[in-house]
Design an enzyme around this catalytic site. Sequence first.
Site, PDB file in Angstrom:
ATOM      1  N   ASP A 126       0.846  -1.226   0.124  1.00  0.00           N
ATOM      2  CA  ASP A 126      -0.071  -0.023  -0.026  1.00  0.00           C
ATOM      3  C   ASP A 126       0.732   1.189   0.148  1.00  0.00           C
ATOM      4  O   ASP A 126       2.079   0.981   0.564  1.00  0.00           O
ATOM      5  CB  ASP A 126      -0.828  -0.044   1.326  1.00  0.00           C
ATOM      6  N   MET A 127       0.413   2.078  -0.555  1.00  0.00           N
ATOM      7  CA  MET A 127       1.166   3.640  -0.493  1.00  0.00           C
ATOM      8  C   MET A 127       0.555   4.492   0.789  1.00  0.00           C
ATOM      9  O   MET A 127      -0.287   4.880   0.865  1.00  0.00           O
ATOM     10  CB  MET A 127       1.196   4.120  -1.956  1.00  0.00           C
ATOM     11  N   ARG A 173      -1.486  -0.945  -8.239  1.00  0.00           N
ATOM     12  CA  ARG A 173      -2.729  -0.388  -8.158  1.00  0.00           C
ATOM     13  C   ARG A 173      -2.787   1.111  -8.201  1.00  0.00           C
ATOM     14  O   ARG A 173      -1.839   2.074  -7.671  1.00  0.00           O
ATOM     15  CB  ARG A 173      -3.102  -0.647  -6.664  1.00  0.00           C
ATOM     16  N   LYS A 176      -6.365   7.482  -6.398  1.00  0.00           N
ATOM     17  CA  LYS A 176      -6.481   8.955  -6.481  1.00  0.00           C
ATOM     18  C   LYS A 176      -5.458   9.305  -5.224  1.00  0.00           C
ATOM     19  O   LYS A 176      -4.983  10.333  -5.679  1.00  0.00           O
ATOM     20  CB  LYS A 176      -7.678   9.711  -6.113  1.00  0.00           C
ATOM     21  N   GLY A 177      -5.413   8.814  -4.249  1.00  0.00           N
ATOM     22  CA  GLY A 177      -4.710   9.079  -3.075  1.00  0.00           C
ATOM     23  C   GLY A 177      -5.285   9.814  -1.730  1.00  0.00           C
ATOM     24  O   GLY A 177      -6.421  10.610  -2.124  1.00  0.00           O
ATOM     25  N   THR A 215     -10.797   2.599  -7.822  1.00  0.00           N
ATOM     26  CA  THR A 215     -11.685   4.046  -7.351  1.00  0.00           C
ATOM     27  C   THR A 215     -13.196   3.530  -7.121  1.00  0.00           C
ATOM     28  O   THR A 215     -13.689   2.325  -7.862  1.00  0.00           O
ATOM     29  CB  THR A 215     -11.561   4.613  -8.666  1.00  0.00           C
TER      30      THR A 215
HETATM   31  P1  FDA Z   1     -14.062   9.677  -4.775  1.00  0.00           P
HETATM   32  O1  FDA Z   1     -13.497  10.159  -3.696  1.00  0.00           O
HETATM   33  O2  FDA Z   1     -14.232  10.745  -6.036  1.00  0.00           O
HETATM   34  O3  FDA Z   1     -15.418   8.900  -4.514  1.00  0.00           O
HETATM   35  C1  FDA Z   1     -16.369   8.595  -5.370  1.00  0.00           C
HETATM   36  C2  FDA Z   1     -17.575   8.089  -4.767  1.00  0.00           C
HETATM   37  O4  FDA Z   1     -17.355   7.181  -3.974  1.00  0.00           O
HETATM   38  C3  FDA Z   1     -18.132   9.363  -4.247  1.00  0.00           C
HETATM   39  O5  FDA Z   1     -19.664   9.190  -4.446  1.00  0.00           O
HETATM   40  C4  FDA Z   1     -17.911   8.737  -2.583  1.00  0.00           C
HETATM   41  O6  FDA Z   1     -18.975   9.393  -1.732  1.00  0.00           O
HETATM   42  C5  FDA Z   1     -17.949   7.380  -2.643  1.00  0.00           C
HETATM   43  N1  FDA Z   1     -16.893   7.036  -1.586  1.00  0.00           N
HETATM   44  C6  FDA Z   1     -15.417   6.920  -1.732  1.00  0.00           C
HETATM   45  N2  FDA Z   1     -14.919   6.290  -0.749  1.00  0.00           N
HETATM   46  C7  FDA Z   1     -16.034   5.916   0.190  1.00  0.00           C
HETATM   47  C8  FDA Z   1     -16.020   5.344   1.302  1.00  0.00           C
HETATM   48  N3  FDA Z   1     -14.998   5.132   1.757  1.00  0.00           N
HETATM   49  N4  FDA Z   1     -17.371   5.094   1.883  1.00  0.00           N
HETATM   50  C9  FDA Z   1     -18.493   5.303   1.251  1.00  0.00           C
HETATM   51  N5  FDA Z   1     -18.570   6.247  -0.023  1.00  0.00           N
HETATM   52  C10 FDA Z   1     -17.333   6.383  -0.638  1.00  0.00           C
HETATM   53  N6  FDA Z   1      -4.997   5.549  -1.027  1.00  0.00           N
HETATM   54  C11 FDA Z   1      -3.943   5.495  -0.779  1.00  0.00           C
HETATM   55  O7  FDA Z   1      -3.363   6.783  -0.842  1.00  0.00           O
HETATM   56  N7  FDA Z   1      -3.008   4.475  -0.592  1.00  0.00           N
HETATM   57  C12 FDA Z   1      -3.587   3.312  -0.959  1.00  0.00           C
HETATM   58  O8  FDA Z   1      -2.521   2.283  -0.870  1.00  0.00           O
HETATM   59  C13 FDA Z   1      -5.023   3.258  -1.400  1.00  0.00           C
HETATM   60  N8  FDA Z   1      -5.496   2.085  -1.582  1.00  0.00           N
HETATM   61  C14 FDA Z   1      -6.696   1.956  -1.878  1.00  0.00           C
HETATM   62  C15 FDA Z   1      -7.231   0.693  -2.443  1.00  0.00           C
HETATM   63  C16 FDA Z   1      -8.568   0.480  -2.782  1.00  0.00           C
HETATM   64  C17 FDA Z   1      -9.088  -0.781  -3.194  1.00  0.00           C
HETATM   65  C18 FDA Z   1      -9.393   1.634  -3.099  1.00  0.00           C
HETATM   66  C19 FDA Z   1     -10.831   1.548  -3.532  1.00  0.00           C
HETATM   67  C20 FDA Z   1      -8.857   2.876  -2.743  1.00  0.00           C
HETATM   68  C21 FDA Z   1      -7.427   2.872  -2.148  1.00  0.00           C
HETATM   69  N9  FDA Z   1      -7.007   4.320  -1.675  1.00  0.00           N
HETATM   70  C22 FDA Z   1      -5.669   4.187  -1.292  1.00  0.00           C
HETATM   71  C23 FDA Z   1      -8.072   5.426  -1.601  1.00  0.00           C
HETATM   72  C24 FDA Z   1      -8.113   6.227  -2.664  1.00  0.00           C
HETATM   73  O9  FDA Z   1      -6.844   6.966  -2.869  1.00  0.00           O
HETATM   74  C25 FDA Z   1      -9.258   7.261  -2.415  1.00  0.00           C
HETATM   75  O10 FDA Z   1      -8.796   8.141  -1.373  1.00  0.00           O
HETATM   76  C26 FDA Z   1     -10.412   6.653  -2.183  1.00  0.00           C
HETATM   77  O11 FDA Z   1     -10.742   5.674  -2.899  1.00  0.00           O
HETATM   78  C27 FDA Z   1     -11.784   7.722  -2.559  1.00  0.00           C
HETATM   79  O12 FDA Z   1     -11.449   8.009  -3.763  1.00  0.00           O
HETATM   80  P2  FDA Z   1     -12.337   7.517  -5.199  1.00  0.00           P
HETATM   81  O13 FDA Z   1     -11.475   7.102  -6.116  1.00  0.00           O
HETATM   82  O14 FDA Z   1     -13.132   6.326  -4.615  1.00  0.00           O
HETATM   83  O15 FDA Z   1     -13.098   8.731  -5.625  1.00  0.00           O
END
Ligand code: FDA
Length: 297
Positions: A126-127, A173, A176-177, A215
């Site tokens: 993980d990052m 993977r 967005k971060g 995402t």
């Molecule tokens: P965005 O934030 O735009 O969300 C899109 C939609 O999904 C929105 O409607 C939001 O409400 C909903 N949503 C998102 N997250 C939600 C939640 N937890 N609960 C309810 N609704 C939610 N980051 C990082 O820095 N290092 C890492 O190693 C990882 N690893 C990782 C693994 C996996 C499998 C995922 C899906 C995500 C990560 N992340 C991560 C987190 C990532 O960087 C990011 O912050 C979150 O996924 C939220 O961004 P989205 O891409 O989902 O889009």
Amino acid sequence: MFKIINIIIIYLIPIVPKSIIKIFANNYVAGTSIKESLQIVNKLNNQNLSVTLDILGEHTKSKSECFEITNNYKEILKEINNNNLDCNISIKPSHIGTDINSNLFKNNLQSILDQAIKYDNFVRIDMENSKLTDTSISAYKSLKNNNIGIVFQAYLYRTEDDINKLDVKSNIRLCKGIYNESPQIAIKDPYKININYLKLLKNALSNNIYVGIATHDKKLIKQSLAIIDEMKVDKNKFEFQMLYGVPMQSVINDLLNKNYKVRIYVPFGINWYDYSIRRIKENPNISRYVIKNFFLK
Ligand code: FDA
């Protein structure tokens, strides 16, 4: 007005007792033990979903705890093999040693990787925040083989260069971060982060790098699929990844119907509280339920 109510709710969440938070945490966290987490893995596998398991926790301060976590990861890999599950593991560098020294981290990671190789499984680094980006990439490059992958964050300006420097056959993977980084090093505008995400995805796929598209952003998933179609990328060169408990069922069904691979990131462990609070705060509907349950009971 709605925004103000949400802000107030977010401030109230920390005073809600753990017992109430636990009810909602169960949506996001697969219990506290390896046994409980494997039951969830089995349930998800039965829905045609692959899994990556993460032991919750970060910034471990003692060597002995780092060893204990390392051993737990090795135990998980053994159990995954014994139970024939479709599941790999995700590890935060600071959970297994970077706060003590980078050699401890690398040695622990190597020992987990050896176990993954033994069972033909896979370890994802993980990052975490940008202080750990170099350490994480350097460990990945020094250990690199088919059984290990890393994460890149689309909000960091450096990521384009980092991905361009990867070998073909790397496994990343792309997310967005999640950390609060300074504008000197990170894109802050969500629209621009998405544009960068798609650019990085294109770069990685055209360099024959395997990508976990991580995402919940439905538009971004659609745009990623358009790139995949346009580039005619083979289905075994990417997968979609989402967090356990985020309500994405209709998107998941759509992806599965089209025979795309979907992997769910499932965290578990005794450090469930902080993670669950973060997830609950990100979801205003759940936050409102939690507060209502607490004050109106
Ligand atoms: P965005 O934030 O735009 O969300 C899109 C939609 O999904 C929105 O409607 C939001 O409400 C909903 N949503 C998102 N997250 C939600 C939640 N937890 N609960 C309810 N609704 C939610 N980051 C990082 O820095 N290092 C890492 O190693 C990882 N690893 C990782 C693994 C996996 C499998 C995922 C899906 C995500 C990560 N992340 C991560 C987190 C990532 O960087 C990011 O912050 C979150 O996924 C939220 O961004 P989205 O891409 O989902 O889009």
